[in-house]
Design a protein around this motif. Structure first.
Motif, PDB file in Angstrom:
ATOM      1  N   MET A   1       0.842  -1.198   0.000  1.00 52.07           N
ATOM      2  CA  MET A   1       0.000   0.000   0.000  1.00 52.07           C
ATOM      3  C   MET A   1       0.876   1.246   0.000  1.00 52.07           C
ATOM      4  SD  MET A   1      -3.225  -0.813  -0.105  1.00 52.07           S
ATOM      5  CE  MET A   1      -4.172   0.536   0.601  1.00 52.07           C
ATOM      6  N   ARG A   2       1.904   1.249   0.849  1.00 54.44           N
ATOM      7  CA  ARG A   2       2.824   2.391   0.867  1.00 54.44           C
ATOM      8  C   ARG A   2       3.523   2.533  -0.481  1.00 54.44           C
ATOM      9  NH1 ARG A   2       3.926  -0.056   5.978  1.00 54.44           N
ATOM     10  NH2 ARG A   2       5.905  -0.934   5.247  1.00 54.44           N
TER      11      ARG A   2
ATOM     12  N   PHE B   1      12.608   7.568  -2.337  1.00 53.49           N
ATOM     13  CA  PHE B   1      11.550   6.559  -2.380  1.00 53.49           C
ATOM     14  C   PHE B   1      12.169   5.168  -2.335  1.00 53.49           C
ATOM     15  CE2 PHE B   1       9.109   4.136  -5.850  1.00 53.49           C
ATOM     16  CZ  PHE B   1       8.296   3.473  -4.942  1.00 53.49           C
ATOM     17  N   ASN B   2      11.730   4.370  -1.360  1.00 54.65           N
ATOM     18  CA  ASN B   2      12.181   2.987  -1.214  1.00 54.65           C
ATOM     19  C   ASN B   2      11.147   2.059  -1.839  1.00 54.65           C
ATOM     20  OD1 ASN B   2      13.179   0.495  -0.440  1.00 54.65           O
ATOM     21  ND2 ASN B   2      12.613   0.717   1.722  1.00 54.65           N
ATOM     22  N   ALA B   3      11.478   1.484  -2.992  1.00 57.74           N
ATOM     23  CA  ALA B   3      10.550   0.596  -3.693  1.00 57.74           C
ATOM     24  C   ALA B   3      10.594  -0.836  -3.174  1.00 57.74           C
ATOM     25  CB  ALA B   3      10.859   0.603  -5.192  1.00 57.74           C
ATOM     26  N   ASP B   4      11.452  -1.115  -2.221  1.00 58.19           N
ATOM     27  CA  ASP B   4      11.544  -2.451  -1.629  1.00 58.19           C
ATOM     28  C   ASP B   4      10.359  -2.654  -0.685  1.00 58.19           C
ATOM     29  OD1 ASP B   4      12.262  -4.801  -0.260  1.00 58.19           O
ATOM     30  OD2 ASP B   4      14.396  -4.335  -0.406  1.00 58.19           O
TER      31      ASP B   4
ATOM     32  N   ASP C   1      25.033  12.866   5.020  1.00 57.45           N
ATOM     33  CA  ASP C   1      24.341  12.371   6.213  1.00 57.45           C
ATOM     34  C   ASP C   1      23.020  11.679   5.892  1.00 57.45           C
ATOM     35  OD1 ASP C   1      26.353  13.385   7.809  1.00 57.45           O
ATOM     36  OD2 ASP C   1      25.343  15.327   8.057  1.00 57.45           O
ATOM     37  N   LEU C   2      22.501  11.889   4.684  1.00 53.40           N
ATOM     38  CA  LEU C   2      21.239  11.236   4.337  1.00 53.40           C
ATOM     39  C   LEU C   2      21.363   9.721   4.338  1.00 53.40           C
ATOM     40  CD1 LEU C   2      19.515  13.330   1.513  1.00 53.40           C
ATOM     41  CD2 LEU C   2      18.868  13.102   3.905  1.00 53.40           C
ATOM     42  N   ARG C   3      22.585   9.207   4.172  1.00 49.10           N
ATOM     43  CA  ARG C   3      22.767   7.753   4.206  1.00 49.10           C
ATOM     44  C   ARG C   3      22.426   7.168   5.573  1.00 49.10           C
ATOM     45  NH1 ARG C   3      26.984   9.496   0.838  1.00 49.10           N
ATOM     46  NH2 ARG C   3      26.957   8.522  -1.234  1.00 49.10           N
ATOM     47  N   ASN C   4      22.364   8.023   6.579  1.00 52.23           N
ATOM     48  CA  ASN C   4      21.988   7.567   7.918  1.00 52.23           C
ATOM     49  C   ASN C   4      20.476   7.558   8.125  1.00 52.23           C
ATOM     50  OD1 ASN C   4      24.739   7.382   8.677  1.00 52.23           O
ATOM     51  ND2 ASN C   4      24.777   9.589   9.121  1.00 52.23           N
ATOM     52  N   VAL C   5      19.741   8.072   7.139  1.00 50.20           N
ATOM     53  CA  VAL C   5      18.280   8.089   7.218  1.00 50.20           C
ATOM     54  C   VAL C   5      17.747   6.842   6.522  1.00 50.20           C
ATOM     55  CG1 VAL C   5      16.180   9.343   6.623  1.00 50.20           C
ATOM     56  CG2 VAL C   5      18.268  10.604   7.220  1.00 50.20           C
ATOM     57  N   VAL C   6      16.945   6.074   7.232  1.00 46.48           N
ATOM     58  CA  VAL C   6      16.438   4.805   6.708  1.00 46.48           C
ATOM     59  C   VAL C   6      14.948   4.941   6.412  1.00 46.48           C
ATOM     60  CG1 VAL C   6      16.053   2.366   7.215  1.00 46.48           C
ATOM     61  CG2 VAL C   6      18.179   3.471   7.934  1.00 46.48           C
ATOM     62  N   LEU C   7      14.558   4.512   5.219  1.00 43.85           N
ATOM     63  CA  LEU C   7      13.152   4.543   4.829  1.00 43.85           C
ATOM     64  C   LEU C   7      12.526   3.170   5.032  1.00 43.85           C
ATOM     65  CD1 LEU C   7      13.268   6.581   1.486  1.00 43.85           C
ATOM     66  CD2 LEU C   7      12.775   7.402   3.799  1.00 43.85           C
ATOM     67  N   PRO C   8      11.377   3.091   5.704  1.00 43.73           N
ATOM     68  CA  PRO C   8      10.680   1.806   5.826  1.00 43.73           C
ATOM     69  C   PRO C   8      10.303   1.253   4.457  1.00 43.73           C
ATOM     70  CG  PRO C   8       9.776   3.429   7.350  1.00 43.73           C
ATOM     71  CD  PRO C   8      10.685   4.170   6.422  1.00 43.73           C
ATOM     72  N   SER C   9      10.005  -0.017   4.399  1.00 47.33           N
ATOM     73  CA  SER C   9       9.653  -0.664   3.134  1.00 47.33           C
ATOM     74  C   SER C   9       8.481   0.052   2.475  1.00 47.33           C
ATOM     75  CB  SER C   9       9.309  -2.134   3.373  1.00 47.33           C
ATOM     76  OG  SER C   9       8.279  -2.255   4.340  1.00 47.33           O
ATOM     77  N   GLY C  10       8.650   0.352   1.182  1.00 49.69           N
ATOM     78  CA  GLY C  10       7.595   0.984   0.404  1.00 49.69           C
ATOM     79  C   GLY C  10       7.396   2.464   0.648  1.00 49.69           C
ATOM     80  N   SER C  11       8.199   3.079   1.507  1.00 48.10           N
ATOM     81  CA  SER C  11       7.945   4.456   1.932  1.00 48.10           C
ATOM     82  C   SER C  11       8.831   5.463   1.219  1.00 48.10           C
ATOM     83  CB  SER C  11       8.151   4.592   3.444  1.00 48.10           C
ATOM     84  OG  SER C  11       7.189   3.859   4.156  1.00 48.10           O
ATOM     85  N   GLY C  12       8.508   6.727   1.412  1.00 44.83           N
ATOM     86  CA  GLY C  12       9.297   7.807   0.855  1.00 44.83           C
ATOM     87  C   GLY C  12       9.394   8.959   1.828  1.00 44.83           C
ATOM     88  N   ARG C  13      10.193   9.952   1.440  1.00 41.28           N
ATOM     89  CA  ARG C  13      10.340  11.144   2.266  1.00 41.28           C
ATOM     90  C   ARG C  13      10.690  12.321   1.367  1.00 41.28           C
ATOM     91  NH1 ARG C  13      13.476  10.759   7.972  1.00 41.28           N
ATOM     92  NH2 ARG C  13      12.109   8.941   8.032  1.00 41.28           N
ATOM     93  N   LEU C  14      10.318  13.509   1.813  1.00 41.80           N
ATOM     94  CA  LEU C  14      10.477  14.713   1.014  1.00 41.80           C
ATOM     95  C   LEU C  14      11.364  15.709   1.757  1.00 41.80           C
ATOM     96  CD1 LEU C  14       9.394  15.851  -1.693  1.00 41.80           C
ATOM     97  CD2 LEU C  14       7.474  16.803  -0.404  1.00 41.80           C
ATOM     98  N   PHE C  15      12.331  16.284   1.032  1.00 45.07           N
ATOM     99  CA  PHE C  15      13.283  17.223   1.616  1.00 45.07           C
ATOM    100  C   PHE C  15      13.339  18.499   0.773  1.00 45.07           C
ATOM    101  CE2 PHE C  15      14.692  12.930   2.505  1.00 45.07           C
ATOM    102  CZ  PHE C  15      15.047  12.949   3.844  1.00 45.07           C
ATOM    103  N   LEU C  16      13.367  19.646   1.440  1.00 45.02           N
ATOM    104  CA  LEU C  16      13.676  20.904   0.769  1.00 45.02           C
ATOM    105  C   LEU C  16      15.184  20.999   0.599  1.00 45.02           C
ATOM    106  CD1 LEU C  16      12.981  23.877  -0.142  1.00 45.02           C
ATOM    107  CD2 LEU C  16      13.434  24.505   2.240  1.00 45.02           C
TER     108      LEU C  16
END
Length: 492
Positions: free
Chosen positions: A314-315, A416-419, A456-471
């Motif tokens: 769903m995500r 966006f994490n497509a996994d 430092d973004l490599r330290n940010v982990v996205l849950p399965s199927g999720s994404g995040r938005l950055f300015l």
């Protein structure tokens, strides 16, 4: 009443097709002469209440309808004449079913219903309940003149009927409901092939309605990119709708591996996205919430066809759509019949065949709540390759794309994490050149406000199927972002 595309896919599943092919068919709701003269059986009291709601509409219109370009709908596809089948089977009135549906959707943070197979006489009931509960409506009829048909009884009559019935019907509808704040758009037909004779007529009806009601466009839900591309050339609609269901169970019918499902879903959305972007139309995605459950051990697995998505899927559906610039999300569908089909399977959606919510409904609600603060922002972002900051992607399942705010000109990164099985770090390589990033640029999480340097973004982990938005930018860019947010009512 069955939801339209359940029967369409049921027929398609008997065919042997290549994995990834789009299941075709218009899924027309009714083709007999009775479609013109006989309304479906009414729930008790519905006719009287519809008349009262209609009188209320005409006597006291709300003069403040919103523009479709200012709305990010998060909605569901539901049957217009019996949206809650378990309630209908127990004898509940149509108005009680609509009320229950609207209350349930609000509790799950949904704000729109794509009403299908609707008898036009019941539209005032839906709009009245929409105003009561803060739900917008996309009405779609069950037959002529509200829904275009050229099959069966209409095969030799459809063209003249469009002139004498359909166009006057939509002009009257637009005059009557143009000031209704619960109306979002008019859906006139769905899933037409690219060689459909309807295109010039849809173009004419679209223009006629826009002259009367510029806030609520005539739209079509397409399932073929070639049809949407023709619509862009000949109709230039305000909204391009696309329905796509990737989670098959049999490779003879569609993709079954995650890689194949991703290829099917994302490649098609990319084509729809390019078509919509070419005329700056809204892209609305109708994603999958349905699947089939065996009613007994005797059900043949070959006829199951579709399975319900997992929470991660769903995500994935939502974030894949956003990654390609979608500005509205719907799900097919809310509920279906409480009886199994001829192959021995229940069609289940957000509600199971007993009328109980399934886990992916709760996940859809969680996604919608999570997106609430950024929905106004998503309406203003446009993918723009010439200012892309991602140099390359280090992981197969982790993607990044740069968007530009159409009003402020600032850049945003969507990761966006497509996994759908594992979380993944935001492992992206950024270019630090004049046309990529300046040394002082940071990535500001638009939800939390936390600022990161690129490495430092490599330290940010996205849950399965999720994404995040950055300015993307320095402190002054973040201040512009916050100032713009206040204009949308999103005050931190």
């Amino acid at each position: 009443m069955k939801l339209r595309r359940s029967s369409t896919v049921q027929v398609a599943l008997t065919l042997t097709v290549l994995a990834g092919i789009v299941l075709a068919g218009t899924g027309a709701p009714c083709a007999g002469a009775q479609a013109e003269t006989q309304a479906p059986r009414r729930a008790e009291g519905a006719q009287t209440q519809a008349a009262e709601a209609s009188n209320e509409d005409s006597q006291d219109p709300d003069p403040r309808p919103g523009s479709v370009s200012d709305v990010f709908p998060f909605g569901v596809y539901a049957s217009g004449n019996g949206p809650v089948p378990t309630m209908a089977a127990a004898g509940a009135s149509l108005v009680d079913q609509i009320d229950t549906l609207c209350r349930d959707l609000r509790a799950h943070n949904f704000d729109t219903v794509w009403i299908n197979n609707l008898s036009s006489e019941f539209l005032p009931l839906w709009l009245a309940k929409g105003r009561e509960h803060g739900i917008r409506m996309v009405p779609q009829g069950g037959g002529m003149p509200m829904y275009l048909l050229n099959q069966g009884w209409w095969e030799a009559r459809w063209e003249s009927a469009i002139e004498t019935q359909v166009k006057p019907f939509y002009e009257e509808l637009a005059h009557k409901h143009r000031n209704d704040p619960s109306l979002l758009a008019y859906s006139i037909v769905e899933e037409i092939p690219p060689d459909s004779p309807f295109f010039p007529h849809i173009a004419d009806i679209t223009r006629r309605v826009a002259d009367i009601d510029p806030h609520h466009p005539v739209i079509v839900l397409y399932n073929r990119a070639t049809s949407a591309e023709r619509a862009v050339r000949e109709i230039q609609p305000a909204v391009i709708g696309y329905d796509c269901y990737p989670f098959f169970t049999n490779s003879r019918s569609g993709p079954v591996s995650h890689h194949a499902q991703r290829s099917y879903y994302e490649r098609q959305i990319a084509r729809f996205s390019r078509a919509a972007a070419s005329i700056d139309a809204q892209l609305w995605i109708m994603a999958q919430s349905w699947g089939r459950t065996a009613a007994s051990d005797q059900a043949d697995p070959a006829y199951r066809g579709m399975r319900p998505p997992t929470r991660a899927e769903m995500r994935y559906q939502v974030w894949a759509a956003l990654f390609h610039g979608a500005r509205g999300i719907f799900f097919y569908a809310y509920a279906s019949n409480a009886q199994p089909n001829r192959q021995g399977y229940y069609d289940e959606h957000f509600l199971d065949y007993k009328g109980q919510p399934l886990p992916h409904y709760d996940e859809a609600a969680r996604i919608s709540r999570r997106l609430d603060p950024v929905k106004p922002l998503l309406l203003r972002l446009r993918p723009q390759a010439d200012v892309e900051v991602v140099y390359w992607e280090n992981l197969e399942q982790l993607h990044g794309r740069t968007f530009v705010h159409e009003l402020t000109g600032d850049r945003y990164l969507m990761a966006f994490n497509a996994d759908v099985e594992k979380e993944q770090p935001i492992d992206l390589e950024f270019g630090y050149f004049p046309h990529y990033l300046a040394a002082t640029d940071h990535f500001h999480d638009v939800l939390s406000g936390v600022s990161y340097e690129g490495r430092d973004l490599r330290n940010v982990v996205l849950p399965s199927g999720s994404g995040r938005l950055f300015l993307i930018g320095g402190p002054e860019a973040w201040e512009r972002h916050l100032a713009w947010e206040t204009t949308t009512g999103n005050n931190r």
